[in-house]
Design a protein around this motif. Sequence first.
Motif, PDB file in Angstrom:
ATOM      1  N   PRO A 149       0.827  -1.210   0.000  1.00 45.19           N
ATOM      2  CA  PRO A 149       0.000   0.000   0.000  1.00 45.19           C
ATOM      3  C   PRO A 149       0.859   1.258   0.000  1.00 45.19           C
ATOM      4  N   ASP A 150       0.233   2.388  -0.234  1.00 41.28           N
ATOM      5  CA  ASP A 150       0.841   3.706   0.021  1.00 41.28           C
ATOM      6  C   ASP A 150       2.216   3.886  -0.602  1.00 41.28           C
ATOM      7  N   VAL A 151       2.384   3.467  -1.841  1.00 47.72           N
ATOM      8  CA  VAL A 151       3.676   3.640  -2.505  1.00 47.72           C
ATOM      9  C   VAL A 151       4.022   5.117  -2.625  1.00 47.72           C
ATOM     10  N   ASP A 152       3.018   5.980  -2.741  1.00 44.04           N
ATOM     11  CA  ASP A 152       3.289   7.411  -2.867  1.00 44.04           C
ATOM     12  C   ASP A 152       3.925   8.003  -1.617  1.00 44.04           C
ATOM     13  N   ARG A 153       3.882   7.282  -0.499  1.00 45.92           N
ATOM     14  CA  ARG A 153       4.455   7.802   0.748  1.00 45.92           C
ATOM     15  C   ARG A 153       5.780   7.139   1.088  1.00 45.92           C
ATOM     16  N   ALA A 154       6.381   6.443   0.126  1.00 42.87           N
ATOM     17  CA  ALA A 154       7.667   5.788   0.356  1.00 42.87           C
ATOM     18  C   ALA A 154       8.770   6.824   0.478  1.00 42.87           C
ATOM     19  N   GLY A 155       9.792   6.461   1.240  1.00 42.28           N
ATOM     20  CA  GLY A 155      10.996   7.272   1.315  1.00 42.28           C
ATOM     21  C   GLY A 155      11.010   8.264   2.446  1.00 42.28           C
ATOM     22  N   PRO A 156      12.199   8.494   3.033  1.00 44.44           N
ATOM     23  CA  PRO A 156      12.332   9.459   4.123  1.00 44.44           C
ATOM     24  C   PRO A 156      12.488  10.900   3.669  1.00 44.44           C
ATOM     25  N   VAL A 157      12.687  11.123   2.346  1.00 42.48           N
ATOM     26  CA  VAL A 157      12.910  12.474   1.816  1.00 42.48           C
ATOM     27  C   VAL A 157      12.036  12.641   0.578  1.00 42.48           C
ATOM     28  N   ARG A 158      11.116  13.607   0.618  1.00 41.32           N
ATOM     29  CA  ARG A 158      10.169  13.759  -0.481  1.00 41.32           C
ATOM     30  C   ARG A 158      10.875  14.064  -1.809  1.00 41.32           C
ATOM     31  N   ALA A 159      11.849  14.944  -1.795  1.00 36.29           N
ATOM     32  CA  ALA A 159      12.488  15.376  -3.035  1.00 36.29           C
ATOM     33  C   ALA A 159      13.334  14.287  -3.678  1.00 36.29           C
ATOM     34  N   ALA A 160      13.603  13.204  -2.957  1.00 41.37           N
ATOM     35  CA  ALA A 160      14.423  12.130  -3.521  1.00 41.37           C
ATOM     36  C   ALA A 160      13.632  11.205  -4.433  1.00 41.37           C
ATOM     37  N   ASP A 161      12.296  11.347  -4.479  1.00 40.98           N
ATOM     38  CA  ASP A 161      11.437  10.588  -5.398  1.00 40.98           C
ATOM     39  C   ASP A 161      11.603   9.089  -5.211  1.00 40.98           C
ATOM     40  N   GLU A 162      11.489   8.639  -3.977  1.00 38.14           N
ATOM     41  CA  GLU A 162      11.601   7.213  -3.682  1.00 38.14           C
ATOM     42  C   GLU A 162      10.486   6.378  -4.304  1.00 38.14           C
ATOM     43  N   PRO A 163       9.237   6.892  -4.438  1.00 37.43           N
ATOM     44  CA  PRO A 163       8.207   6.058  -5.071  1.00 37.43           C
ATOM     45  C   PRO A 163       8.602   5.558  -6.456  1.00 37.43           C
ATOM     46  N   ALA A 164       9.225   6.407  -7.271  1.00 36.41           N
ATOM     47  CA  ALA A 164       9.625   5.969  -8.610  1.00 36.41           C
ATOM     48  C   ALA A 164      10.671   4.876  -8.527  1.00 36.41           C
ATOM     49  N   ARG A 165      11.614   5.017  -7.615  1.00 29.78           N
ATOM     50  CA  ARG A 165      12.636   3.981  -7.466  1.00 29.78           C
ATOM     51  C   ARG A 165      12.016   2.681  -6.975  1.00 29.78           C
ATOM     52  N   LEU A 166      11.070   2.772  -6.058  1.00 28.87           N
ATOM     53  CA  LEU A 166      10.426   1.563  -5.538  1.00 28.87           C
ATOM     54  C   LEU A 166       9.678   0.822  -6.642  1.00 28.87           C
ATOM     55  N   VAL A 167       9.001   1.567  -7.503  1.00 31.57           N
ATOM     56  CA  VAL A 167       8.281   0.927  -8.607  1.00 31.57           C
ATOM     57  C   VAL A 167       9.252   0.198  -9.517  1.00 31.57           C
TER      58      VAL A 167
END
Length: 763
Positions: free
Chosen positions: A143-161
């Motif tokens: 769930p909640d892939v859009d909330r992944a990552g500790p830093v918003r500007a690092a764009d962790e959701p894209a990396r997770l996908v």
Amino acid sequence: MGDEEFMTASGEALGGAEGYAPHPHIGGRTAVLRALAAWRMQWPGAPRVVVLTGSPGSGRSHLVAGFLMLCDPEYRKRLPLDDLDPTTVPPDLPAPAVPDPRGLTTDQLLWAIADHYGLRATRSADIVPELAAAPEPLTIVVPDVDRAGPVRAADEPARLVREVLRPLAATGTVQLLADVPRELAAEVIASLPAGQGQVIDLDEPRWADPAGLVLQVETALDPGSGAPALPYTEDPGARRALAEAIAERADGSRLTAQLAVRCILLRPEGFDPADPSLLPGSAGEALDLHARRLGADPQTLRLMLAPLALAEGDGLPIGLWGPLANAVAGRDMGQEIADGMLLAGPFVEPVEVPGAAEAPEGGSAVTGGAAPEGAAGPGGVAPAPSEGATDGGADTGRTLLRLVHPGVADAVRAGLADPRDAQTRIAMALLEAVPQQDWSRADPYVRDHLAAHTLAAGLLPQLLTDPALFAHADPVTLRTAVEAVPYDTLGAPARTYLRTAPLLTRTEAPVVMRAALLETAFVEDGLGPYADALHALGLGLPWRTLWSVPLSGVTGVTVGTLPQAPAGGAAPGPDTAPGSQESGAGAPASAALPVAVVAVPEGTPGSHAVPADAAGAGGSAVLVHQLLGPGYVDTDPALVLRPSADVRAAAPLALSRGADYLRVWDRERRTVVAALISDTPFTGADLSPEGVLAVATARGVKALRIPLPGPAPATSAAAGGTAGAAQAPAAPDAVVPAPAAPSDPVPSADTPAGPHGREGDRS
């Protein structure tokens, strides 16, 4: 996040499809629930991979949580399953794995999955292939892939996908359901054969369920659900008419409808249910309409909320809200915030962050069942672990403020004239909030999230010059921010931090250990003044790095003494040992000279060949280096004397080692006084009776001075030390570098620590 009271609907209030009761947590979405139930039971023709998407505020998170209630054997017992549409209820199967990506890096999420399934992988790259080789299908819900990552500007959701979801989808053994932002949804199933993947967009007419939205709004307006008694809430006909008007104006957005209800119920005065112009069509309109109805300037409300919209982590400490609002607005906002709780109320919620003592121990980011009552939510979505828990944690034991939904934050940020300038102002205000620039006294939010704000402002490289910040900031957050900056824009200290960060995150090292590892790294990289600055922090570091030499192929190191120092001093050689604080170069020629004998490959410049049976650990040549300072010594290695077994046994410190960690023990107290870890295996280590530790890896050798302990209290000696403490082993005697000692039998606290080990690869 804040929409539970809106989204929950009782069976009494709502009528389900075809006469069935609605799902009590969702209150609609029958078509989606049918599709998800078919996916869960692997119905013939159902896709193996389902991607749930939609616009912010479409209700994805709540829908997944409600569906997971039906998938959890224990939570199912609390639901009226017999009253629900049977096509929406999956069979009673074991609960799926539900790794929670909120606040986690991609590597952390991978290791959470690996630990859940008990995989044997030692590198993150091996995790998905091992899952693909599973003998039975695995069901995973993310769930909640859009909330992944500790830093918003690092764009962790894209990396997770790209690094987790797409590879998982490509395996034939994983049945995957993921809640993904629309712009990334198609990537998950792009490479799948036809029929194996499906994207469910909640904004599309076939899935939107406008009737369900009307019923949800109607329930939220019902005094029986907690709404105040008003003419248009108590009268069923008026309540229904208002619900239909709100839902129609919201155009399918659960968030917009929720905000409309919150604004109305928080301040009913001035609201006319017959006036559709008072109903919002978006989150941004909800902000503006509410401000105008309360006689305030909409821009004032947006400036008040801007720090919360730009906040990182779990939310913003209450004490920082005012100063950051002042910074963004460029004027004093104190009065507006003091008087503006009714104005900001519909858009803000508090979140209680438990203290470190209250946090559950050993919590996993993956759970196979529903969260307990009062947790983040049902359906197996477990809260992400707190960062920095080893040294007090970030944002622990206090109340934070956050916006009720990320969609509200999006609307506020979209209204900022210059978001980067706002982030710059916030970063400067956070820096000013550090008492006397002492990071040990900084607010946890400032310490751990300043780098994220500075990254968003485009100024992070300028911040990365303070070794105290490197030591005190949460290493996962800081590492993530630094990795998002182009490497060629980083200064030397930041590059040292970046190469050391995997050790810091892998072991969840506390602040003193972080400072000690960084001190050594700075000396290795020729940045002695930065190492000195870490010692000046008063943290009581367990060692001082005397020198470090990069060498290829080092296979061992031992310590000893030359009975008489060579008159010529240090000889030329491949010495690049910077940053020394102590040196034997000025010792009298007649004094014994402590040295380290380093086993290196034959032909290494400046080395001396030794007999094959004496070299040990595969070495065929040695270099002799001063132990207390930089500089090689041109001497016959046979002249070096090793400490005798009796001398070692009488020394106050002793050494034990594993593959990638070393421990130095207080022999009398039987306690560990220093623990050193490495990102590559140690090829040699030795400890002088005076407490100088020489260590070698295949990449080089260095020496660390360990402070000698004072005498133990008499009571401790009489008692024979701590009951049950491990006995520190004595090092073997040798003339030249000896083979590696056997691994320390004591379990290491310094080795990687599972899903919270903060590292993609485990040594």
